[in-house]
Design a protein around this motif. Structure first.
Motif, PDB file in Angstrom:
ATOM      1  N   GLU A 209       0.709  -1.164   0.056  1.00  0.00           N
ATOM      2  CA  GLU A 209       0.107  -0.089   0.133  1.00  0.00           C
ATOM      3  C   GLU A 209       0.844   1.321  -0.056  1.00  0.00           C
ATOM      4  OE1 GLU A 209      -2.520   0.955   3.437  1.00  0.00           O
ATOM      5  OE2 GLU A 209      -0.843   0.759   4.740  1.00  0.00           O
ATOM      6  N   ILE A 210       0.116   2.402  -0.368  1.00  0.00           N
ATOM      7  CA  ILE A 210       0.797   3.900  -0.133  1.00  0.00           C
ATOM      8  C   ILE A 210      -0.012   4.195   1.159  1.00  0.00           C
ATOM      9  CG2 ILE A 210       1.154   5.935  -1.038  1.00  0.00           C
ATOM     10  CD1 ILE A 210       1.519   4.618  -3.847  1.00  0.00           C
ATOM     11  N   LEU A 211       0.861   4.561   1.931  1.00  0.00           N
ATOM     12  CA  LEU A 211       0.164   5.202   3.378  1.00  0.00           C
ATOM     13  C   LEU A 211       0.666   6.652   3.520  1.00  0.00           C
ATOM     14  CD1 LEU A 211      -1.335   5.492   6.088  1.00  0.00           C
ATOM     15  CD2 LEU A 211       0.911   4.321   7.103  1.00  0.00           C
ATOM     16  N   ALA A 212      -0.016   7.544   3.285  1.00  0.00           N
ATOM     17  CA  ALA A 212       0.508   9.022   3.373  1.00  0.00           C
ATOM     18  C   ALA A 212       0.161   9.646   4.817  1.00  0.00           C
ATOM     19  CB  ALA A 212      -0.421   9.990   2.525  1.00  0.00           C
ATOM     20  N   ILE A 213       1.173  10.224   5.458  1.00  0.00           N
ATOM     21  CA  ILE A 213       1.250  10.930   6.794  1.00  0.00           C
ATOM     22  C   ILE A 213       1.265  12.267   6.453  1.00  0.00           C
ATOM     23  CG2 ILE A 213       2.446  11.121   8.938  1.00  0.00           C
ATOM     24  CD1 ILE A 213       3.315   8.393   8.730  1.00  0.00           C
ATOM     25  N   VAL A 214       0.221  12.946   6.965  1.00  0.00           N
ATOM     26  CA  VAL A 214       0.220  14.364   6.649  1.00  0.00           C
ATOM     27  C   VAL A 214      -0.119  15.133   7.892  1.00  0.00           C
ATOM     28  CG1 VAL A 214      -0.934  14.091   4.131  1.00  0.00           C
ATOM     29  CG2 VAL A 214      -2.499  14.268   6.396  1.00  0.00           C
ATOM     30  N   GLY A 215       0.381  16.416   7.863  1.00  0.00           N
ATOM     31  CA  GLY A 215       0.198  17.283   8.938  1.00  0.00           C
ATOM     32  C   GLY A 215       1.027  18.603   8.899  1.00  0.00           C
ATOM     33  N   GLU A 216       1.086  19.630   9.909  1.00  0.00           N
ATOM     34  CA  GLU A 216       1.867  20.682   9.691  1.00  0.00           C
ATOM     35  C   GLU A 216       3.195  20.408   9.963  1.00  0.00           C
ATOM     36  OE1 GLU A 216      -0.290  24.373  11.635  1.00  0.00           O
ATOM     37  OE2 GLU A 216      -0.966  22.702  12.644  1.00  0.00           O
TER      38      GLU A 216
ATOM     39  N   TYR B  76       8.107  -2.869  -8.342  1.00  0.00           N
ATOM     40  CA  TYR B  76       9.115  -3.414  -7.331  1.00  0.00           C
ATOM     41  C   TYR B  76       8.284  -3.995  -5.892  1.00  0.00           C
ATOM     42  CZ  TYR B  76      12.496  -1.876 -10.505  1.00  0.00           C
ATOM     43  OH  TYR B  76      13.560  -1.482 -11.449  1.00  0.00           O
ATOM     44  N   LYS B  77       6.943  -3.982  -6.113  1.00  0.00           N
ATOM     45  CA  LYS B  77       6.106  -4.605  -4.875  1.00  0.00           C
ATOM     46  C   LYS B  77       6.556  -4.044  -3.547  1.00  0.00           C
ATOM     47  CE  LYS B  77       5.554  -9.070  -6.724  1.00  0.00           C
ATOM     48  NZ  LYS B  77       5.851  -8.899  -8.237  1.00  0.00           N
ATOM     49  N   LEU B  78       6.544  -2.536  -3.718  1.00  0.00           N
ATOM     50  CA  LEU B  78       6.992  -1.781  -2.548  1.00  0.00           C
ATOM     51  C   LEU B  78       5.865  -1.482  -1.632  1.00  0.00           C
ATOM     52  CD1 LEU B  78       9.127   0.728  -4.400  1.00  0.00           C
ATOM     53  CD2 LEU B  78       9.925  -0.984  -3.161  1.00  0.00           C
ATOM     54  N   SER B  79       6.204  -1.249  -0.355  1.00  0.00           N
ATOM     55  CA  SER B  79       5.055  -0.685   0.556  1.00  0.00           C
ATOM     56  C   SER B  79       5.704   0.817   0.686  1.00  0.00           C
ATOM     57  CB  SER B  79       4.960  -1.443   1.889  1.00  0.00           C
ATOM     58  OG  SER B  79       4.623  -2.673   1.564  1.00  0.00           O
ATOM     59  N   VAL B  80       4.841   1.860   0.871  1.00  0.00           N
ATOM     60  CA  VAL B  80       5.269   3.032   0.581  1.00  0.00           C
ATOM     61  C   VAL B  80       4.645   3.955   1.864  1.00  0.00           C
ATOM     62  CG1 VAL B  80       5.556   5.294  -0.705  1.00  0.00           C
ATOM     63  CG2 VAL B  80       5.633   3.013  -1.951  1.00  0.00           C
ATOM     64  N   ILE B  81       5.634   4.808   2.460  1.00  0.00           N
ATOM     65  CA  ILE B  81       5.104   5.671   3.401  1.00  0.00           C
ATOM     66  C   ILE B  81       5.367   6.989   2.656  1.00  0.00           C
ATOM     67  CG2 ILE B  81       5.359   6.692   5.785  1.00  0.00           C
ATOM     68  CD1 ILE B  81       6.129   3.944   6.623  1.00  0.00           C
ATOM     69  N   LEU B  82       4.502   8.005   2.453  1.00  0.00           N
ATOM     70  CA  LEU B  82       4.563   9.324   1.712  1.00  0.00           C
ATOM     71  C   LEU B  82       4.399  10.183   2.701  1.00  0.00           C
ATOM     72  CD1 LEU B  82       4.763  11.061  -0.801  1.00  0.00           C
ATOM     73  CD2 LEU B  82       2.507  10.545  -1.209  1.00  0.00           C
ATOM     74  N   ILE B  83       5.192  11.094   3.268  1.00  0.00           N
ATOM     75  CA  ILE B  83       5.236  12.254   3.999  1.00  0.00           C
ATOM     76  C   ILE B  83       5.035  13.551   3.417  1.00  0.00           C
ATOM     77  CG2 ILE B  83       6.307  13.373   5.967  1.00  0.00           C
ATOM     78  CD1 ILE B  83       7.989  11.117   6.436  1.00  0.00           C
ATOM     79  N   THR B  84       3.955  14.294   3.857  1.00  0.00           N
ATOM     80  CA  THR B  84       3.853  15.568   3.292  1.00  0.00           C
ATOM     81  C   THR B  84       2.853  16.309   4.111  1.00  0.00           C
ATOM     82  OG1 THR B  84       2.745  16.569   1.356  1.00  0.00           O
ATOM     83  CG2 THR B  84       1.542  14.695   2.058  1.00  0.00           C
ATOM     84  N   HIS B  85       3.092  17.620   4.163  1.00  0.00           N
ATOM     85  CA  HIS B  85       1.958  18.583   4.657  1.00  0.00           C
ATOM     86  C   HIS B  85       1.038  19.019   3.953  1.00  0.00           C
ATOM     87  CE1 HIS B  85       5.029  21.288   2.617  1.00  0.00           C
ATOM     88  NE2 HIS B  85       3.896  21.940   2.354  1.00  0.00           N
ATOM     89  N   ASP B  86       0.781  18.634   2.643  1.00  0.00           N
ATOM     90  CA  ASP B  86       0.034  19.047   1.792  1.00  0.00           C
ATOM     91  C   ASP B  86      -1.036  18.065   1.422  1.00  0.00           C
ATOM     92  OD1 ASP B  86      -1.715  20.091  -0.402  1.00  0.00           O
ATOM     93  OD2 ASP B  86       0.068  20.827  -1.523  1.00  0.00           O
TER      94      ASP B  86
END
Length: 350
Positions: A37-44, A213-223
């Motif tokens: 999965e792609i899990l996004a972590i968002v916040g200021e 590439y069968k990756l598990s992704v953590i995407l960090i952003t403030h947007d």
């Protein structure tokens, strides 16, 4: 359908010793990352997103430490569970860092060596983390350059970072990360320094590489706008804690935490003219001091009296969606989200 967990975080606490004081950066976070999965972590900025993920790679600053909880990684080569928070020696981190869990930093120029060619830097990762001769490593390097969308890889192989644009350098950094052959790829604001067109290309590239590439992704952003069409799930982070988590549809169309409402309202809205952009009043809390109640309460116009006294637990909205807000308690008065969010729910933004 039950999904396979590749990373499980339980009640994680991280503190820093600064000028004789203790800063509580991460406050009891529990989270699961599912395989593929792609899990996004968002916040200021300052909410603890990067600190949280750096703890999975042993990259905390020397004055930082895990003071409670644990993080367990299930994707190791020998299929044994690895308690990341229990690793103390650098040699043990080197077995995991890059090969099992890799990270893309937000500024590619700080990640690339200006004195080495692009090809040499990618080959270095291939030779370190994969088996084979130098000839095989070069062949794989050229393939990685092609995979990240760099044309004429034979020519680009011999060029230096300063000969690439910002977007191309970010592609090279991504190539180095996937050359490590990781299971988890952490992208720490990979599009912050890029213009909107290139930003969209990099996000699409991450989606494509995730599948190849069968990756598990953590995407960090403030947007939040960055992750609207990219992430499978979104975790909203505030003051070192995850206050809401759910699928992208849950967060964008049925957000329940006032902080998530505020982040969504801060996005420029399609169809609204002549009005000031929304901004979140106040400032984030002082993490040197003990936080009583809901950390967002002083900035929350819908705050209840209990928000200033007792920290809310998670309330389940659906099997995929939960949020930490007393507004979801059955005894709380009914509160509607801000008017501006109706545009999102009516399909005017995404």
């Amino acid at each position: 359908m039950e999904r396979e967990t590749i990373l499980e975080v339980s009640d994680l606490d991280i503190t820093f010793e600064l000028r004789g004081k203790r800063l509580h950066a991460i406050r009891g976070i529990s989270l699961e990352l599912y395989k593929g999965e792609i899990l996004a972590i968002v916040g200021e900025s300052g909410s603890g997103k990067s600190v949280f993920t750096k703890s999975f790679m042993g990259l905390l600053d020397k004055n930082g430490s895990v003071s409670g909880g644990k993080a367990v990684y299930y994707g190791s080569d020998d299929k044994t569970a690895v308690e990341l928070t229990g690793i103390k020696k650098e040699k043990d981190w080197l077995k995991l860092r890059g090969h099992e869990i890799a990270m893309i930093m937000q500024d590619p120029m700080t990640s690339l060596n200006p004195l080495k060619t692009i090809g040499a830097q990618i080959m270095e990762a291939v030779l370190l983390h994969q088996k084979g001769s130098r000839a095989e490593a070069k062949k794989r390097t050229l393939q990685y350059l092609t995979d990240v969308g760099i044309q004429d890889p034979e020519k680009r192989f011999h060029q230096y970072p300063h000969e690439f644009s910002g977007g191309m350098r970010q592609r090279v950094v991504i190539a180095i990360a996937i050359a490590c052959n990781p299971q988890i790829l952490i992208c720490d604001e990979p599009t912050t320094a890029l213009d909107v067109t290139i930003q969209a290309q990099i996000l699409e590239l991450i989606k494509v590489l995730r599948l190849k590439y069968k990756l598990s992704v953590i995407l960090i952003t403030h947007d939040l706008g960055v992750v609207a069409n990219t992430a499978d799930r979104v975790a909203v982070m505030y003051a070192g804690d995850i206050v809401e988590i759910g699928t992208s549809e849950d967060i964008f169309y049925d957000a329940r935490h006032p902080y998530t409402w505020a982040l969504l309202s801060s996005l420029p809205q399609v169809g609204i003219k002549g009005e000031d952009l929304f901004s979140i009043a106040g400032t984030p809390p002082n993490l040197y001091a003990e936080i009583k109640g809901d950390a967002f309460a002083p900035r929350n116009p819908q705050a209840l009296k209990i928000d200033f006294v007792k920290s809310p637990p998670y309330f389940s909205i659906s099997p995929t969606h939960k949020a930490k807000t007393w507004l979801l308690d059955e005894r709380a008065p009914k509160t509607d989200p801000p008017q501006v969010l109706k545009i999102i729910r009516e399909g005017g933004l995404f």
